[in-house]
Design an enzyme around this catalytic site. Structure first.
Site, PDB file in Angstrom:
ATOM      1  N   HIS A  98       0.835  -1.211   0.000  1.00 49.10           N
ATOM      2  CA  HIS A  98       0.000   0.000   0.000  1.00 49.10           C
ATOM      3  C   HIS A  98       0.873   1.266   0.000  1.00 49.10           C
ATOM      4  O   HIS A  98       0.636   2.190  -0.778  1.00 49.10           O
ATOM      5  CB  HIS A  98      -0.924  -0.007   1.227  1.00 49.10           C
ATOM      6  N   GLU A  99       1.867   1.290   0.856  1.00 53.24           N
ATOM      7  CA  GLU A  99       2.720   2.488   0.953  1.00 53.24           C
ATOM      8  C   GLU A  99       3.507   2.712  -0.334  1.00 53.24           C
ATOM      9  O   GLU A  99       3.636   3.839  -0.805  1.00 53.24           O
ATOM     10  CB  GLU A  99       3.656   2.387   2.166  1.00 53.24           C
ATOM     11  N   HIS A 102       1.426   4.380  -2.987  1.00 53.24           N
ATOM     12  CA  HIS A 102       1.374   5.853  -2.976  1.00 53.24           C
ATOM     13  C   HIS A 102       2.523   6.430  -3.802  1.00 53.24           C
ATOM     14  O   HIS A 102       2.354   7.416  -4.512  1.00 53.24           O
ATOM     15  CB  HIS A 102       1.484   6.388  -1.544  1.00 53.24           C
TER      16      HIS A 102
HETATM   17 ZN   LIG Z   1      -2.347   5.250   2.279  1.00 53.29          ZN
END
Ligand SMILES: [Zn+2]
Length: 254
Positions: A98-99, A102
């Protein structure tokens, strides 16, 4: 809207990471480090080179905070506190995926570009030159998504969170991690949320919308995972039975 070049963004990420390494204690526990590096390396192998050339740097910060982040310039930080929430390699892969999502989607560039602070541009220029005392430094730190460490919270928009969830789930699956774990992870997160919301939750709310979307996307991500599994490409990162408590919580700055 993206006002900054990749070079500028990478430099901001690299400088911020260097600063964090100076300010925050780093875990020296071998098993903990092995676990985090094993998961992170499995993921970063599958990140397109367009997002970052060369090796990613992964650091385990010795902090009870529930937090993790990825920065442009190929940097990943995982706090030992979040390892008490992630039950296994799959759930940690969901967080890291997820990170990194980004970063892949250039969210920090959009956030900084949309910032109403007029001299963020100046701050970026100064940063590129290596000047550390810059007005509005807080803005770019928040823009990069690591503001919670410094008490500057700038949550990602729903749209950004949603993109990072999808990109992250696909990335973990391509890396041989069972994407179902992303759902369990956020369910675990939502349980924590009810008592005392940790800072990570203020930027990453574990709401029903998120969990629903991740569940809906599972049919696609699962295909990627099964393909990896068929080839025997399944990481074996073992979570240590005990994650040592941070040695020096006092030094743990916000
Ligand atoms: Zn996030």
């Amino acid at each position: 809207m993206s006002l900054y070049s990749d070079t500028e963004l990478n430099q901001m990420g690299i400088n911020s990471f260097e600063q964090m390494k100076k300010e925050m204690p780093i875990s020296t526990d071998i098993d903990t480090n092995n676990f985090v590096h094993c998961v992170a390396n499995a993921i970063t192998k599958n990140v397109p080179k367009s997002a970052h050339q060369g090796e990613w740097e992964v650091v385990v910060f010795d902090s009870a905070q529930i937090n993790a982040f990825a920065l442009p310039g190929g940097k990943i930080g995982v706090y030992t506190g979040i390892l008490n929430v992630t039950e296994n390699q799959q759930q940690l892969a969901a967080i890291i995926g997820h990170e990194v999502g980004h970063v892949l989607e250039h969210h920090s560039n959009e956030r900084l570009s949309a910032s109403k602070v007029s001299n963020v541009g100046l701050a970026v220029a100064a940063l590129a030159l290596g000047t550390s005392d810059v007005d509005n430094k807080g803005m770019w730190i928040a823009g990069l998504g690591i503001g919670v460490q410094y008490g500057l919270i700038m949550p990602y928009s729903r749209a950004h969170e949603s993109e990072a969830d999808i990109v992250g789930q696909e990335l973990m699956a391509h890396s041989g991690f069972d994407p179902k774990a992303s759902i369990k992870l956020w369910q675990n997160m939502s349980k924590i949320n009810k008592d005392a919301p940790p800072e990570f939750m203020s930027t990453h709310p574990a709401n029903d919308t998120r969990i629903k979307q991740l569940s809906e996307h599972l049919s696609i991500s699962n295909g990627f995972y099964l393909a990896q599994k068929k080839q025997g490409n399944v990481p074996q990162c073992v979570k240590p039975k005990v994650i040592p408590k941070p040695v020096s919580q006092k030094k743990d700055k916000k």
